[in-house]
Write a protein that holds these residues in place. Structure first.
Motif, PDB file in Angstrom:
ATOM      1  N   PHE A  95       0.830  -1.315  -0.052  1.00  0.00           N
ATOM      2  CA  PHE A  95       0.085  -0.033  -0.266  1.00  0.00           C
ATOM      3  C   PHE A  95       0.810   1.245  -0.059  1.00  0.00           C
ATOM      4  O   PHE A  95       0.709   2.014  -0.782  1.00  0.00           O
ATOM      5  N   SER A  96       1.990   1.306   0.637  1.00  0.00           N
ATOM      6  CA  SER A  96       2.913   2.371   0.793  1.00  0.00           C
ATOM      7  C   SER A  96       3.499   2.601  -0.540  1.00  0.00           C
ATOM      8  O   SER A  96       3.504   3.648  -1.088  1.00  0.00           O
ATOM      9  N   PHE A  97       4.253   1.522  -1.049  1.00  0.00           N
ATOM     10  CA  PHE A  97       4.703   1.735  -2.555  1.00  0.00           C
ATOM     11  C   PHE A  97       3.740   2.141  -3.526  1.00  0.00           C
ATOM     12  O   PHE A  97       4.149   2.702  -4.570  1.00  0.00           O
ATOM     13  N   ALA A  98       2.488   1.702  -3.317  1.00  0.00           N
ATOM     14  CA  ALA A  98       1.364   1.972  -4.518  1.00  0.00           C
ATOM     15  C   ALA A  98       0.967   3.208  -4.566  1.00  0.00           C
ATOM     16  O   ALA A  98       0.511   3.931  -5.578  1.00  0.00           O
ATOM     17  N   ARG A 106      12.099   5.010  -4.163  1.00  0.00           N
ATOM     18  CA  ARG A 106      12.869   4.156  -5.408  1.00  0.00           C
ATOM     19  C   ARG A 106      14.053   3.564  -4.852  1.00  0.00           C
ATOM     20  O   ARG A 106      14.058   2.164  -5.435  1.00  0.00           O
ATOM     21  N   THR A 107      14.743   4.158  -4.007  1.00  0.00           N
ATOM     22  CA  THR A 107      16.072   3.088  -3.484  1.00  0.00           C
ATOM     23  C   THR A 107      15.740   2.091  -2.754  1.00  0.00           C
ATOM     24  O   THR A 107      16.081   1.102  -2.858  1.00  0.00           O
ATOM     25  N   ILE A 108      14.692   2.122  -2.049  1.00  0.00           N
ATOM     26  CA  ILE A 108      14.089   1.051  -1.134  1.00  0.00           C
ATOM     27  C   ILE A 108      13.591  -0.174  -2.162  1.00  0.00           C
ATOM     28  O   ILE A 108      13.846  -1.228  -1.650  1.00  0.00           O
ATOM     29  N   PHE A 109      12.886   0.733  -3.125  1.00  0.00           N
ATOM     30  CA  PHE A 109      12.067  -0.547  -4.202  1.00  0.00           C
ATOM     31  C   PHE A 109      13.419  -1.247  -4.684  1.00  0.00           C
ATOM     32  O   PHE A 109      13.092  -2.489  -4.976  1.00  0.00           O
ATOM     33  N   VAL A 110      14.356  -0.708  -5.020  1.00  0.00           N
ATOM     34  CA  VAL A 110      15.452  -1.256  -5.752  1.00  0.00           C
ATOM     35  C   VAL A 110      16.089  -2.312  -4.773  1.00  0.00           C
ATOM     36  O   VAL A 110      16.431  -3.155  -5.405  1.00  0.00           O
ATOM     37  N   LEU A 152       9.045 -11.295   2.391  1.00  0.00           N
ATOM     38  CA  LEU A 152       8.533  -9.961   2.172  1.00  0.00           C
ATOM     39  C   LEU A 152       8.845  -9.079   0.985  1.00  0.00           C
ATOM     40  O   LEU A 152       8.025  -8.180   0.491  1.00  0.00           O
ATOM     41  N   PRO A 153      10.074  -9.104   0.235  1.00  0.00           N
ATOM     42  CA  PRO A 153      10.228  -8.409  -0.802  1.00  0.00           C
ATOM     43  C   PRO A 153       9.341  -8.592  -1.733  1.00  0.00           C
ATOM     44  O   PRO A 153       8.456  -7.873  -2.485  1.00  0.00           O
ATOM     45  N   PHE A 154       9.137 -10.226  -2.041  1.00  0.00           N
ATOM     46  CA  PHE A 154       7.846 -10.453  -3.100  1.00  0.00           C
ATOM     47  C   PHE A 154       6.661 -10.053  -2.660  1.00  0.00           C
ATOM     48  O   PHE A 154       5.926  -9.629  -3.576  1.00  0.00           O
ATOM     49  N   ALA A 155       6.248 -10.505  -1.585  1.00  0.00           N
ATOM     50  CA  ALA A 155       5.030 -10.044  -0.874  1.00  0.00           C
ATOM     51  C   ALA A 155       4.667  -8.542  -1.219  1.00  0.00           C
ATOM     52  O   ALA A 155       3.753  -7.972  -1.503  1.00  0.00           O
ATOM     53  N   MET A 159       2.074  -7.217  -3.917  1.00  0.00           N
ATOM     54  CA  MET A 159       0.762  -6.482  -3.526  1.00  0.00           C
ATOM     55  C   MET A 159       0.603  -5.019  -4.143  1.00  0.00           C
ATOM     56  O   MET A 159      -0.223  -4.531  -4.576  1.00  0.00           O
ATOM     57  N   ALA A 160       1.727  -4.407  -4.194  1.00  0.00           N
ATOM     58  CA  ALA A 160       1.798  -3.147  -4.931  1.00  0.00           C
ATOM     59  C   ALA A 160       1.375  -3.215  -6.291  1.00  0.00           C
ATOM     60  O   ALA A 160       0.614  -2.322  -6.709  1.00  0.00           O
ATOM     61  N   SER A 161       1.944  -3.936  -6.809  1.00  0.00           N
ATOM     62  CA  SER A 161       1.540  -4.204  -8.384  1.00  0.00           C
ATOM     63  C   SER A 161       0.123  -4.375  -8.445  1.00  0.00           C
ATOM     64  O   SER A 161      -0.574  -3.778  -9.398  1.00  0.00           O
ATOM     65  N   ALA A 162      -0.550  -5.421  -7.728  1.00  0.00           N
ATOM     66  CA  ALA A 162      -1.959  -5.716  -7.719  1.00  0.00           C
ATOM     67  C   ALA A 162      -2.628  -4.388  -7.318  1.00  0.00           C
ATOM     68  O   ALA A 162      -3.801  -4.226  -8.161  1.00  0.00           O
TER      69      ALA A 162
END
Length: 277
Positions: A95-98, A106-110, A152-155, A159-162
């Motif tokens: 939810f936070s990333f979406a 972006r750094t954390i996402f990478v 957690l990274p995959f989850a 979830m962000a993509s969904a």
């Protein structure tokens, strides 16, 4: 008329190919079950020969003498916390990333993406010494916490993509109504995310159930071993007794097959969610 005929002719080879792959997939599993119901004398007669009567005692021997009752319980006690906690945390971080903006997003996402690509073999030794330092070797926590961190990274990305596939009008309407972030997440987004969460749960269940290296390194007490590790030691003891060995293999993979059969519709729904947005 001719177009429909050619269309049906094009579909037929595709269906034949699908049926061939389906048969090739089912046959090994059917042979595994058939072998697990044979005696050693029946096995000598041939792989495809039916036994005179099913030998269910092979499963009893694997369950009791092979300690599969202990291994099965351990796997269940590890899988459910990993799946539940990973989905909860993945929903919050997704939810936070979406929808939210925060520093170094972006750094954390990478970093999360890089974390997904690091194999377990690369950090298993430091992980062992860290767990030994905090006194968690031969505990359930040693098996649960690392696998939550690995999931957690995959989850988060899943979830962000969904969530980004949801119609923006729904979120905008909730914001215009003055709904808080907590309300939007719990009352608006989560109900719409149930198919995707079911898909994620199935993935995490399969990966955690099949995890081999972490239980192998962090646990040497038989009371905390999971099914894949128990199967390894069981194979060493029952190498010459193939029916009992295959019965143990069925116990290991049976829950995976059952979980997929129960959630296959939700899996397809979750994977195709947003495709018609």
């Amino acid at each position: 008329m001719s177009r429909n005929f050619h269309g049906a002719g094009a579909i037929l080879p595709s269906r034949i190919i699908l049926w061939v792959f389906a048969v090739l997939t089912v046959i090994p599993f059917a042979l595994l079950i058939l072998t697990s119901l044979k005696s050693r004398a029946d096995l000598i007669q041939g792989a495809f020969v039916l036994p005179a009567y099913p030998h269910f005692e092979n499963y009893a021997n694997a369950w009791i003498e092979g300690h599969f009752n202990v291994y099965f319980l351990n796997s269940v006690l590890i899988v459910f916390p990993v799946v539940i906690v990973s989905i909860i945390l993945g929903t919050l971080t997704g939810f936070s990333f979406a929808f939210l903006g925060f520093p170094f997003r972006r750094t954390i996402f990478v970093l999360l993406t890089i974390g997904m690509m690091v194999p377990t073999e690369a950090f298993i030794i430091p992980l062992y010494y860290e767990m030994r330092y905090v006194g968690l070797i031969n505990t359930y926590a040693a098996l649960i916490l690392p696998q939550i961190a690995m999931s957690l990274p995959f989850a988060t990305m899943f979830m962000a993509s969904a969530m980004q596939q949801l119609p923006s009008e729904i979120i905008e309407a909730a914001v215009l109504d003055g709904a808080s972030r907590r309300y939007i997440l719990s009352k608006v987004i989560v109900p719409l995310m149930l198919p995707s969460m079911s898909t994620l749960a199935l993935f995490l269940f399969i990966w955690t159930w099949n995890e081999f290296l972490i239980p192998l390194v962090l646990v040497n007490d038989d009371n905390y071993r999971t099914l894949p590790i128990g199967m390894l030691f069981f194979q060493g003891r029952y190498t010459v007794n193939t029916p009992v060995l295959t019965a143990g293999a069925v116990i290991v993979i049976g829950p995976l097959i059952l979980a997929y059969m129960l959630f296959q519709r939700k899996l397809i729904t979750g994977l195709t969610a947003g495709a018609t947005k």
